[in-house]
Design a protein around this motif. Sequence first.
Motif, mmCIF file in Angstrom:
data_model
loop_
_atom_site.group_PDB
_atom_site.id
_atom_site.type_symbol
_atom_site.label_atom_id
_atom_site.label_comp_id
_atom_site.label_asym_id
_atom_site.label_seq_id
_atom_site.Cartn_x
_atom_site.Cartn_y
_atom_site.Cartn_z
ATOM 1 N N PRO A 1 -7.969 -19.138 -22.863
ATOM 2 C CA PRO A 1 -9.079 -18.319 -23.356
ATOM 3 C C PRO A 1 -8.768 -17.454 -24.581
ATOM 4 N N GLU A 2 -7.517 -17.077 -24.760
ATOM 5 C CA GLU A 2 -7.160 -16.183 -25.863
ATOM 6 C C GLU A 2 -6.789 -16.984 -27.108
ATOM 7 N N PRO A 3 -7.027 -16.413 -28.284
ATOM 8 C CA PRO A 3 -6.716 -17.139 -29.530
ATOM 9 C C PRO A 3 -5.255 -17.573 -29.648
ATOM 10 N N ARG A 4 -4.322 -16.829 -29.039
ATOM 11 C CA ARG A 4 -2.899 -17.169 -29.155
ATOM 12 C C ARG A 4 -2.403 -18.023 -27.986
ATOM 13 N N ASP A 5 -3.298 -18.422 -27.098
ATOM 14 C CA ASP A 5 -2.912 -19.245 -25.946
ATOM 15 C C ASP A 5 -2.925 -20.723 -26.333
ATOM 16 N N PHE A 6 -1.731 -21.324 -26.394
ATOM 17 C CA PHE A 6 -1.631 -22.735 -26.765
ATOM 18 C C PHE A 6 -0.891 -23.583 -25.735
ATOM 19 N N ALA A 7 -0.142 -22.959 -24.828
ATOM 20 C CA ALA A 7 0.618 -23.742 -23.857
ATOM 21 C C ALA A 7 1.176 -22.823 -22.781
ATOM 22 N N TYR A 8 1.538 -23.435 -21.678
ATOM 23 C CA TYR A 8 2.287 -22.740 -20.644
ATOM 24 C C TYR A 8 3.157 -23.762 -19.926
ATOM 25 N N CYS A 9 4.190 -23.258 -19.268
ATOM 26 C CA CYS A 9 5.081 -24.120 -18.498
ATOM 27 C C CYS A 9 4.979 -23.689 -17.049
ATOM 28 N N GLU A 10 4.733 -24.666 -16.186
ATOM 29 C CA GLU A 10 4.630 -24.344 -14.764
ATOM 30 C C GLU A 10 5.715 -25.077 -13.996
ATOM 31 N N TYR A 11 6.055 -24.481 -12.861
ATOM 32 C CA TYR A 11 7.100 -25.068 -12.041
ATOM 33 C C TYR A 11 6.733 -24.893 -10.578
ATOM 34 N N VAL A 12 6.774 -25.982 -9.846
ATOM 35 C CA VAL A 12 6.591 -25.966 -8.398
ATOM 36 C C VAL A 12 7.924 -26.379 -7.808
ATOM 37 N N GLY B 1 10.958 -27.900 -6.234
ATOM 38 C CA GLY B 1 11.211 -29.279 -5.846
ATOM 39 C C GLY B 1 10.648 -30.306 -6.816
ATOM 40 N N GLU B 2 9.909 -29.875 -7.808
ATOM 41 C CA GLU B 2 9.341 -30.788 -8.804
ATOM 42 C C GLU B 2 9.939 -30.476 -10.170
ATOM 43 N N VAL B 3 9.658 -31.327 -11.143
ATOM 44 C CA VAL B 3 10.128 -31.052 -12.502
ATOM 45 C C VAL B 3 9.135 -30.115 -13.188
ATOM 46 N N PRO B 4 9.612 -29.333 -14.146
ATOM 47 C CA PRO B 4 8.691 -28.460 -14.879
ATOM 48 C C PRO B 4 7.622 -29.271 -15.607
ATOM 49 N N ARG B 5 6.492 -28.654 -15.821
ATOM 50 C CA ARG B 5 5.364 -29.301 -16.500
ATOM 51 C C ARG B 5 4.828 -28.355 -17.571
ATOM 52 N N ILE B 6 4.797 -28.854 -18.799
ATOM 53 C CA ILE B 6 4.222 -28.091 -19.909
ATOM 54 C C ILE B 6 2.792 -28.566 -20.102
ATOM 55 N N VAL B 7 1.888 -27.611 -20.102
ATOM 56 C CA VAL B 7 0.473 -27.908 -20.305
ATOM 57 C C VAL B 7 0.076 -27.297 -21.644
ATOM 58 N N VAL B 8 -0.474 -28.128 -22.532
ATOM 59 C CA VAL B 8 -0.846 -27.655 -23.861
ATOM 60 C C VAL B 8 -2.362 -27.614 -24.020
ATOM 61 N N SER B 9 -2.796 -26.726 -24.858
ATOM 62 C CA SER B 9 -4.209 -26.621 -25.205
ATOM 63 C C SER B 9 -4.579 -27.752 -26.163
ATOM 64 N N PRO B 10 -5.790 -28.270 -26.041
ATOM 65 C CA PRO B 10 -6.237 -29.260 -27.025
ATOM 66 C C PRO B 10 -6.187 -28.701 -28.458
ATOM 67 N N ARG B 11 -6.272 -27.378 -28.593
ATOM 68 C CA ARG B 11 -6.242 -26.743 -29.919
ATOM 69 C C ARG B 11 -4.866 -26.804 -30.579
ATOM 70 N N LEU B 12 -3.817 -27.091 -29.801
ATOM 71 C CA LEU B 12 -2.474 -27.115 -30.382
ATOM 72 C C LEU B 12 -2.367 -28.172 -31.476
ATOM 73 N N ALA B 13 -3.068 -29.272 -31.307
ATOM 74 C CA ALA B 13 -3.017 -30.362 -32.298
ATOM 75 C C ALA B 13 -3.562 -29.938 -33.660
ATOM 76 N N GLU B 14 -4.334 -28.869 -33.712
ATOM 77 C CA GLU B 14 -4.940 -28.393 -34.966
ATOM 78 C C GLU B 14 -4.033 -27.418 -35.716
ATOM 79 N N GLN B 15 -2.888 -27.075 -35.143
ATOM 80 C CA GLN B 15 -2.010 -26.062 -35.726
ATOM 81 C C GLN B 15 -0.995 -26.702 -36.668
ATOM 82 N N ASP B 16 -0.365 -25.862 -37.510
ATOM 83 C CA ASP B 16 0.643 -26.399 -38.424
ATOM 84 C C ASP B 16 1.912 -26.777 -37.658
#
Length: 141
Positions: free
Chosen positions: A47-58, A60-75
């Motif tokens: 929701p925030e202008p500077r929010d482009f990704a986060y890394c989550e971890y459960v 027993g599982e491997v970490p997962r990076i989730v990116v915003s669709p807006r990241l592709a528009e950045q330099d």
Amino acid sequence: MKALRGAQASLLSVLGNRAADAAPEARMLFGDLACVQLAVGDITEFPEPRDFAYCEYVDGEVPRIVVSPRLAEQDRGRVLGVLAHEYGHAAMFLVGQIEHEEREADAAVRALFGLTIRYDDGDVQTVDPRTPSRPRPDYLG
């Protein structure tokens, strides 16, 4: 998703080249980051202008990076900075440091890849030395 996997492979290639110069003990400590999953999230997760990704971890599982669709528009410097920062979190998770500070993720990136994460005028991570930037602002934690 195919394009995202290609971007992940490309990023790991860039970071892997940097890691070749990193201290061997840093690579041994953090292990293989190729296991980290990468996914595109829903725009509503960022929701925030500077929010482009986060890394989550459960446990027993491997970490997962989730990116915003807006990241592709950045330099390129911002994209690499954001993703490298999230890989820093993933590295911390992989060594069992589930609770860690944002600055520790940036330090992991520096140890592993020799990259210094800086923050641009939007308070977003960047690795582009041409971008006016500064260390992580205190208010971000």
